[in-house]
Structures are given as structure tokens and as C-alpha cells.
Design a protein around this motif. Structure first.
Motif, PDB file in Angstrom:
ATOM      1  N   GLY A 124     -53.483  89.017  72.674  1.00 46.89           N
ATOM      2  CA  GLY A 124     -52.539  88.360  73.569  1.00 46.89           C
ATOM      3  C   GLY A 124     -53.221  87.223  74.292  1.00 46.89           C
ATOM      4  O   GLY A 124     -54.457  87.190  74.403  1.00 46.89           O
ATOM      5  N   ARG A 294     -47.473  88.613  77.225  1.00 48.50           N
ATOM      6  CA  ARG A 294     -46.561  89.538  76.573  1.00 48.50           C
ATOM      7  C   ARG A 294     -46.919  91.004  76.854  1.00 48.50           C
ATOM      8  O   ARG A 294     -46.564  91.886  76.079  1.00 48.50           O
ATOM      9  CB  ARG A 294     -46.482  89.296  75.057  1.00 48.50           C
ATOM     10  N   ARG A 295     -47.607  91.271  77.954  1.00 52.14           N
ATOM     11  CA  ARG A 295     -47.835  92.650  78.390  1.00 52.14           C
ATOM     12  C   ARG A 295     -47.239  92.790  79.788  1.00 52.14           C
ATOM     13  O   ARG A 295     -47.888  92.479  80.783  1.00 52.14           O
ATOM     14  CB  ARG A 295     -49.325  93.003  78.385  1.00 52.14           C
ATOM     15  N   ASP A 310     -42.543  91.986  76.903  1.00 56.99           N
ATOM     16  CA  ASP A 310     -43.609  92.926  76.565  1.00 56.99           C
ATOM     17  C   ASP A 310     -43.704  93.086  75.051  1.00 56.99           C
ATOM     18  O   ASP A 310     -42.695  93.079  74.343  1.00 56.99           O
ATOM     19  CB  ASP A 310     -43.362  94.288  77.216  1.00 56.99           C
ATOM     20  N   TYR A 311     -44.933  93.253  74.579  1.00 56.40           N
ATOM     21  CA  TYR A 311     -45.242  93.342  73.142  1.00 56.40           C
ATOM     22  C   TYR A 311     -44.924  94.717  72.555  1.00 56.40           C
ATOM     23  O   TYR A 311     -45.025  94.910  71.343  1.00 56.40           O
ATOM     24  CB  TYR A 311     -46.729  93.036  72.963  1.00 56.40           C
ATOM     25  N   HIS A 313     -43.939  97.734  70.626  1.00 52.53           N
ATOM     26  CA  HIS A 313     -43.163  97.801  69.386  1.00 52.53           C
ATOM     27  C   HIS A 313     -43.242  99.163  68.714  1.00 52.53           C
ATOM     28  O   HIS A 313     -42.631  99.377  67.675  1.00 52.53           O
ATOM     29  CB  HIS A 313     -43.631  96.713  68.415  1.00 52.53           C
ATOM     30  N   CYS A 418     -42.931  93.031  68.852  1.00 51.82           N
ATOM     31  CA  CYS A 418     -44.108  92.241  68.492  1.00 51.82           C
ATOM     32  C   CYS A 418     -43.750  91.048  67.609  1.00 51.82           C
ATOM     33  O   CYS A 418     -44.634  90.341  67.131  1.00 51.82           O
ATOM     34  CB  CYS A 418     -45.155  93.108  67.797  1.00 51.82           C
ATOM     35  N   TYR A 422     -39.721  87.099  72.246  1.00 57.47           N
ATOM     36  CA  TYR A 422     -40.016  86.317  73.454  1.00 57.47           C
ATOM     37  C   TYR A 422     -39.146  85.058  73.525  1.00 57.47           C
ATOM     38  O   TYR A 422     -38.863  84.540  74.611  1.00 57.47           O
ATOM     39  CB  TYR A 422     -41.500  85.924  73.498  1.00 57.47           C
TER      40      TYR A 422
END
Length: 433
Positions: A124, A294-295, A310-311, A313, A418, A422
Motif C-alpha cells: 500500500g 487503502r487501509r 479499505d483493501y 478482500h 483489492c 477505490y
């Protein structure tokens, strides 16, 4: 690929590339002066001395076919990363089904702040290093070690961290026994030290009987290092004492929500202590860490409405993220999820439904197949049926319009996945103004 691009570009290598999609990453690469073609074509490989491709590229890709027929050395990304890891005598490789990016980013932040000048390969974007990768001048390297199709077995770790072992990438591993065996091989490849989750039964099985120095971390005081006296309010901040065999080392503050991030910070602290960083320096470094891109990344907070991205997945990651969100002071949680790969959606359908049900409202996009064809005949609507009050809109534009229309003050809208979900988050931010 991006961290490798950043590192090799900084070292003076001439790089070109291709992609099938415009992204933030390709924008940055173009600003770095790297020529990118937005199609996969045999012509793109001309003039190269080495061709590197991701594991996501399918065998029938015309550019990959041409590369293999060209006689030019052609390797998968993990091979090049493995070669790079051999160049450092303190390569810290962070593995686990969940938490790799956050833990790697925490370690990188701390080592940077104390002047240990690490080379970094992180999944990230991290503000402190200006992206995903960084070419340092020291012998320290911080690197994510992903188990996908055994790619982490290409690495040469001096220090290996195993955060957890959960049922990920089961289309490849098939059984948990195979997955654990792969992590055992990764641990065996470690030259100096294993830092492992002593509470995780799969991790304990993976390292049992290995002739390697081991440090354990976890929630239980039976571990070498563990958090105690945790204080978490309705903000994203948590405080806890870092304990070592019954003795308090330091009180740490982290600015990322959720119990899982307390454990990630504990693992990061152990790795930094081993690298010679003092507890006080770890305390200072972590206090300046506000998460990797993305966290649980907050993109918008206005008029009582918050938008985060957030990633997550995998069901366990989604559960951890939504549980962390639930602990905060939001009236409603609206989860917008883009399922990734048909195999994972099919195999973990019930687990996805359970995790996403933590949200008050769930919205699904169509499945992003990535490297796969839909031989499983699974669709997002199959998941929708298992979640009460769940909505399905295939395209991001429609999702953004519908979610913004339903949003109320006090709501958290969080996009999960993932892939390129976004982009939907940004559409909503644009609409909210």
C-alpha cells in the motif's frame, strides 16, 4: 510491480511498461518519466534486456507469449523481488494472510525515523516513503512476503514475520495443510530469526520443530511480547503497554483502529527491537504513523458523513475492518464491496455473507475476475441473496449515486476490496462535494 519500479528507477535502470487500465499508479509512473502503453501488445517488449510480469497475467496474454518467444529473459515479479532481497543483510519479510501491508508500513516508518534508511517494498502507499517502494542506502530492507502461488518462497529473508495463517488463495493451495506447508518452507528459508504469532495454531504448526531462533508475539502473556492495558475509545487511536516476559517496555499509541492493528503494531515493534531500535524510538515512530493507503483510509468527513476506503478482500479482513468500524462512533455503517476473483467468491460465499452482515447496509458491485474466467458460474447476486437488505448494482457510477442518495449524517460509507473499488469511493466523494 510499483515498488520495484520505484526502487529500480531510483537506481538508474531504464524502465518501460504496459497496463490495460489507467490508475493512480500509472499516473505517478508517467510523471516519473516512465513510458507506459495502455494495451498488451507484442511490440511493447522491443528493446528490453529483462521482461518482468505479474502473476495476474494469464498465459494467453499476447505480450507474455511474445516475451517468452523473444529469447529475452522473462521472469515473474516475485523472482525479481527475490533477487533484490538477496542484496541486503537485514531483509525483514512480513508474511501472513492478513496485516502484511500495515505491519510492513509500521516497520518502515519506524526505521526511517531513526535513520536506518531502509529499502521498502510495501503493498500500500505509505506517506513517509512517498509511495509503495523506496531505495535505501543501508543494509535494511522491509518487504511484504505474499503467499499467493508460493511467491514468497522466492525471497531470501533474514528475519521473517508470520502474522497469521488463514484460508486464503485456496484455489491454489486446495487444503489448509498445503497452505501451512508453504509457510513452513518460507520459515525454513529464513537465515536469522522468526517472529511469529504464538496464539495462531496454524502458525505454531508451521514453525514447530524448526531449528531457527523464534520470538513469539500475541495476546497471551505466554508469548515473548504481548500488548496489555489496552485503551481504545471512539476515535481511531489506541494506547497499550508493550510487554516483554512480564515487564513493561513502553506505552505505545497507534492511529489505526481495531484490535488487529494492535497486534500488527506489536509484531512491528519486535522486528524493530531486533534491528536495534529503542522502545522510545518505536513509540515516537508509531505515533506518527496514520495508516497505509487503502487501509481504513479516510477520504472524506463533512456534514456528518464519512467516506473511507479499505483493501479488505478476504472474509476475515472484512470482519476485522467492519468490527473496528463498529467500535467507533458511527450511527450506520454502509459497506460497499467489490468481490475479487470468482474462485474466492465461490469458495468463501458463506463467510463473505457473515462478515458483510456486520454492516448496517451492504452494497455489492459485480465480481472483478482479474486473472480468472468464471468457470465457477458464481455471481455477486449469489452473495446478495445471503445478506439481509443487501443491494446489488453492477457499475460504480450507479453504486455511487444510490449510496450518496441514502447517506445520512452519522454514516460511515466504507468501500472494501483489492480491485479498483477505490474509484467508486472517489466518485462518492465528488458527489458529496
Amino acid at each position: 510491480m510499483f515498488p520495484l519500479v520505484q526502487i529500480l528507477h531510483a537506481k538508474g535502470f531504464s524502465i518501460t511498461g504496459s497496463d490495460n487500465n489507467h490508475t493512480d499508479t500509472t499516473d505517478i509512473e508517467q510523471k516519473m518519466g516512465i513510458p507506459i502503453q495502455f494495451e498488451h501488445s507484442p511490440q511493447n517488449i522491443q528493446g528490453a534486456d529483462l521482461i518482468v510480469h505479474t502473476a495476474a497475467i494469464m498465459e494467453d496474454n499476447p505480450e507474455l507469449i511474445a516475451a517468452k518467444a523473444s529469447g529475452i529473459p522473462t521472469v515473474e515479479r516475485s523472482v525479481l523481488l527475490g533477487v533484490l532481497s538477496q542484496c541486503y543483510n537485514n531483509a525483514i519479510c512480513v508474511s501472513g494472510t492478513h496485516g502484511k501491508t500495515t505491519t510492513s508500513a509500521m516497520i518502515a516508518q519506524i526505521l526511517l525515523e531513526v535513520g536506518l534508511d531502509p529499502t521498502c517494498v510495501i503493498g500500500g502507499k505509505v506517506k513517509a516513503i512517498g509511495g509503495n517502494g523506496r531505495a535505501g542506502a543501508s543494509q535494511n530492507m522491509v518487504c511484504e512476503a505474499c503467499e499467493f502461488v508460493d511467491t514468497f518462497l522466492k525471497l531470501s529473508p533474514d528475519v521473517s514475520i508470520i502474522l497469521n495463517i488463514d484460508g486464503g488463495h485456496m484455489d491454489y493451495f486446495k487444503t489448509m495443510e498445503n497452505l501451512i506447508a508453504s509457510f513452513r518452507k518460507f520459515a525454513q528459508n529464513t537465515s536469522r530469526l522468526l517472529i511469529v504469532n504464538g496464539d495462531d495454531e496454524h502458525v505454531k504448526t508451521a514453525v514447530q520443530g524448526l531449528d531457527k531462533p523464534v520470538l513469539t508475539f500475541g495476546w497471551e502473556p505466554t508469548n515473548d511480547y504481548y500488548p496489555q492495558n489496552i485503551v481504545s475509545g471512539h476515535s481511531v487511536q489506541s494506547h497499550f503497554d508493550l510487554m516483554h516476559k512480564g515487564q513493561k517496555l513502553i506505552t505505545l499509541t497507534i492511529n489505526t483502529p481495531g484490535r488487529h492493528n494492535i497486534l500488527n503494531a506489536t509484531a512491528a515493534a519486535v522486528a524493530c527491537l531486533d534491528a536495534g531500535v529503542s522502545p522510545e524510538q518505536i513509540q515516537e515512530g508509531l505515533s506518527h504513523f496514520f495508516g497505509a493507503g487503502r487501509r481504513f483510509e479516510i477520504l472524506y468527513h463533512r456534514g456528518g458523513i464519512t467516506v473511507a476506503d479499505d483493501y479488505a478482500h478476504h472474509p476475515a479482513e472484512i470482519k476485522a475492518t467492519l468490527t473496528a468500524a463498529r467500535s467507533l462512533d458511527f450511527k450506520r455503517i454502509i459497506a460497499v464491496f467489490q468481490p475479487f476473483t470468482f474462485s474466492r467468491t465461490y469458495m468463501l460465499l458463506e463467510d463473505f455473507a457473515s462478515a458483510l452482515s456486520i454492516a448496517d447496509v451492504t452494497v455489492l458491485s459485480k465480481i472483478m475476475g482479474s486473472r480468472e474466467k468464471n468457470t465457477y458460474h458464481v455471481y455477486a447476486q449469489d452473495l446478495q441473496k445471503k445478506i439481509d437488505g443487501c443491494f446489488y448494482y453492477p457499475e460504480f457510477e450507479e453504486i455511487a449515486q444510490k449510496v450518496v442518495a441514502m447517506a445520512q449524517p452519522g454514516d460511515l460509507i466504507i468501500t472494501l476490496g483489492c480491485g479498483d473499488i477505490y474509484k467508486c469511493a472517489r466518485m462518492m466523494v465528488g458527489m458529496l462535494g
